[in-house]
Design an enzyme around this catalytic site. Structure first.
Site, PDB file in Angstrom:
ATOM      1  CG  ASP A 141      14.079 101.597 -40.024  1.00 48.89           C
ATOM      2  OD1 ASP A 141      13.353 102.489 -40.485  1.00 48.89           O
ATOM      3  OD2 ASP A 141      14.451 101.569 -38.838  1.00 48.89           O
ATOM      4  CB  VAL A 142      11.018 103.522 -44.824  1.00 50.29           C
ATOM      5  CG1 VAL A 142      10.500 102.371 -45.658  1.00 50.29           C
ATOM      6  CG2 VAL A 142      10.070 103.848 -43.673  1.00 50.29           C
ATOM      7  CG  ASN A 189       1.360 101.689 -46.598  1.00 55.28           C
ATOM      8  OD1 ASN A 189       0.239 102.179 -46.420  1.00 55.28           O
ATOM      9  ND2 ASN A 189       1.794 100.634 -45.908  1.00 55.28           N
ATOM     10  CE1 TYR A 246      -0.237 108.133 -38.272  1.00 56.94           C
ATOM     11  CE2 TYR A 246      -2.091 109.643 -38.344  1.00 56.94           C
ATOM     12  CZ  TYR A 246      -1.455 108.510 -38.802  1.00 56.94           C
ATOM     13  OH  TYR A 246      -2.037 107.756 -39.794  1.00 56.94           O
ATOM     14  CE  LYS A 270       0.328 109.280 -41.800  1.00 60.53           C
ATOM     15  NZ  LYS A 270       0.884 108.334 -42.774  1.00 60.53           N
TER      16      LYS A 270
HETATM   17  P1  NAD Z   1      -0.212  98.928 -40.138  1.00 56.89           P
HETATM   18  O1  NAD Z   1       0.344  99.132 -38.790  1.00 56.89           O
HETATM   19  O2  NAD Z   1      -0.832  97.622 -40.466  1.00 56.89           O
HETATM   20  O3  NAD Z   1       0.871  99.249 -41.259  1.00 56.89           O
HETATM   21  C1  NAD Z   1       1.987 100.067 -41.086  1.00 56.89           C
HETATM   22  C2  NAD Z   1       3.161  99.373 -41.709  1.00 56.89           C
HETATM   23  O4  NAD Z   1       4.320 100.209 -41.636  1.00 56.89           O
HETATM   24  C3  NAD Z   1       3.498  98.060 -40.983  1.00 56.89           C
HETATM   25  O5  NAD Z   1       3.597  97.013 -41.929  1.00 56.89           O
HETATM   26  C4  NAD Z   1       4.839  98.363 -40.339  1.00 56.89           C
HETATM   27  O6  NAD Z   1       5.672  97.230 -40.247  1.00 56.89           O
HETATM   28  C5  NAD Z   1       5.402  99.385 -41.314  1.00 56.89           C
HETATM   29  N1  NAD Z   1       6.496 100.140 -40.717  1.00 56.89           N
HETATM   30  C6  NAD Z   1       6.533 100.743 -39.495  1.00 56.89           C
HETATM   31  N2  NAD Z   1       7.741 101.278 -39.286  1.00 56.89           N
HETATM   32  C7  NAD Z   1       8.487 101.000 -40.389  1.00 56.89           C
HETATM   33  C8  NAD Z   1       9.817 101.276 -40.766  1.00 56.89           C
HETATM   34  N3  NAD Z   1      10.638 101.950 -39.959  1.00 56.89           N
HETATM   35  N4  NAD Z   1      10.251 100.836 -41.971  1.00 56.89           N
HETATM   36  C9  NAD Z   1       9.430 100.147 -42.801  1.00 56.89           C
HETATM   37  N5  NAD Z   1       8.168  99.863 -42.503  1.00 56.89           N
HETATM   38  C10 NAD Z   1       7.703 100.282 -41.299  1.00 56.89           C
HETATM   39  O7  NAD Z   1      -1.271 100.102 -40.327  1.00 56.89           O
HETATM   40  P2  NAD Z   1      -1.982 100.642 -41.648  1.00 56.89           P
HETATM   41  O8  NAD Z   1      -3.280 101.182 -41.213  1.00 56.89           O
HETATM   42  O9  NAD Z   1      -1.953  99.648 -42.746  1.00 56.89           O
HETATM   43  O10 NAD Z   1      -1.058 101.896 -42.006  1.00 56.89           O
HETATM   44  C11 NAD Z   1      -0.476 102.096 -43.290  1.00 56.89           C
HETATM   45  C12 NAD Z   1      -0.373 103.583 -43.563  1.00 56.89           C
HETATM   46  O11 NAD Z   1      -1.696 104.131 -43.656  1.00 56.89           O
HETATM   47  C13 NAD Z   1       0.342 104.391 -42.470  1.00 56.89           C
HETATM   48  O12 NAD Z   1       1.160 105.385 -43.084  1.00 56.89           O
HETATM   49  C14 NAD Z   1      -0.801 105.040 -41.717  1.00 56.89           C
HETATM   50  O13 NAD Z   1      -0.407 106.235 -41.098  1.00 56.89           O
HETATM   51  C15 NAD Z   1      -1.783 105.276 -42.862  1.00 56.89           C
HETATM   52  N6  NAD Z   1      -3.164 105.469 -42.412  1.00 56.89           N
HETATM   53  C16 NAD Z   1      -3.900 104.441 -41.911  1.00 56.89           C
HETATM   54  C17 NAD Z   1      -5.200 104.686 -41.510  1.00 56.89           C
HETATM   55  C18 NAD Z   1      -6.101 103.607 -40.965  1.00 56.89           C
HETATM   56  O14 NAD Z   1      -7.218 103.925 -40.545  1.00 56.89           O
HETATM   57  N7  NAD Z   1      -5.710 102.356 -40.969  1.00 56.89           N
HETATM   58  C19 NAD Z   1      -5.750 105.967 -41.609  1.00 56.89           C
HETATM   59  C20 NAD Z   1      -4.958 106.976 -42.118  1.00 56.89           C
HETATM   60  C21 NAD Z   1      -3.676 106.731 -42.528  1.00 56.89           C
END
Ligand code: NAD
Length: 266
Positions: free
Chosen positions: A65-66, A92, A165, A169
């Site tokens: 857990d990060v 990420n 959120y 960010k």
């Molecule tokens: P996702 O939900 O598939 O991935 C998020 C990941 O973070 C998951 O694998 C989850 O298990 C992990 N996570 C959550 N809490 C955690 C914790 N406490 N410790 C370790 N890991 C944890 O969604 P995604 O879209 O792949 O998101 C990845 C990143 O990209 C995030 O930071 C998100 O804010 C950012 N992001 C995504 C988008 C989009 O459109 N998909 C847009 C902007 C930013």
């Protein structure tokens, strides 16, 4: 031009799904040994590791857990135990807990800040400590370590109903730039990627059917992003092709941050 990250070691947090999984796969395909971090579900992470290995790459899965200091220490220790060094961190992991501000609980505020911002701080700190300890690995890369923070267009664009959120960010922007200012002389490169709308679990509801049509009004380039749009940029930012890119946020958003509401004269 072929990008090679051969013999480099990359740690990707939240890599069992979405952008993290795509980044881990792309880094492995470019030759890096990859640590696939997951939070609670080991199976998808193990499946990804098997897929990378079947394709001839190197990978391990490590649960952590990060947002927890001890977990992050353990994650980095497992990385060094297995691969002996670290060259690339992709911080990420992220999540959303959405509500109008008046309805947002302190628990949901804290959860998002802890994972999205404190988690990125803890991982960046651990990576910097490791980069400093091991020193430059100049036979592999011109930089003495590379950190890529996963931010969002919402480091720039305010987002009603998502203040936790957006604040997390926005925090990443100054976290990243302050670290970059601090460690640049050590030749450690620090940058962010700010995705727009990319098709993953985090925004499943908004990227299908009528919701997708509405979303497209916000994207001048006219399509929702795919995970490889971001993964390709991760590989480039981790490589020497971007060696002079430092302290920058790369927006990968099809133009979402161009104020598309003003396209037709506002
Ligand atoms: P996702 O939900 O598939 O991935 C998020 C990941 O973070 C998951 O694998 C989850 O298990 C992990 N996570 C959550 N809490 C955690 C914790 N406490 N410790 C370790 N890991 C944890 O969604 P995604 O879209 O792949 O998101 C990845 C990143 O990209 C995030 O930071 C998100 O804010 C950012 N992001 C995504 C988008 C989009 O459109 N998909 C847009 C902007 C930013």
């Amino acid at each position: 031009m072929q990008i090679s990250l051969d013999k480099q070691v990359a740690l990707v947090t939240g890599a069992s799904s979405g952008l993290g999984a795509a980044a881990a796969k792309a880094l492995a395909a470019a030759g890096a040994a990859v640590v696939v971090n997951y939070n609670s579900h080991a199976e998808p992470a193990e499946r990804l590791v098997a897929e990378i290995r079947e394709a001839g790459g190197k990978a391990i899965a490590v649960g952590a857990d990060v947002s927890k200091e001890d977990d992050v220490e353990r994650l980095f220790a497992a990385t060094i135990d297995t691969y002996g060094a670290l060259d690339i961190l992709v911080a990420n992991s992220g999540l959303q807990r959405d509500a109008a501000t008046v309805d947002m609980t302190l628990a949901d505020w804290n959860k998002v800040i802890e994972v999205n911002l404190t988690g990125q701080f803890l991982c960046a700190r651990a990576a910097l400590r490791q980069f400093q300890k091991q020193g430059p690995r100049s036979w592999l890369s011109r930089a003495a370590g590379k950190i890529i923070h996963m931010s969002s267009v919402h480091q720039l664009i305010p987002w009603a109903g998502h203040v936790n959120y957006a604040a997390s960010k926005g925090g990443i922007d100054l976290l990243m730039r302050s670290i970059a200012q601090e460690v640049g002389e050590q030749r450690i490169r620090v940058n962010s990627i700010a995705p727009g709308a990319i098709r993953t679990a985090i925004n499943e509801e908004n990227t299908q059917g009528d919701a997708e049509k509405k979303l497209l009004e916000l994207i001048p380039y006219g399509r929702v992003g795919e995970v490889d749009d971001v993964a390709n940029a991760v590989v480039w930012l981790a490589s020497d092709l971007s060696d002079y890119v430092h302290g920058t946020t790369l927006f990968i958003d099809g133009g979402m941050s161009l104020y598309p509401g003003f396209r037709n004269n506002g």
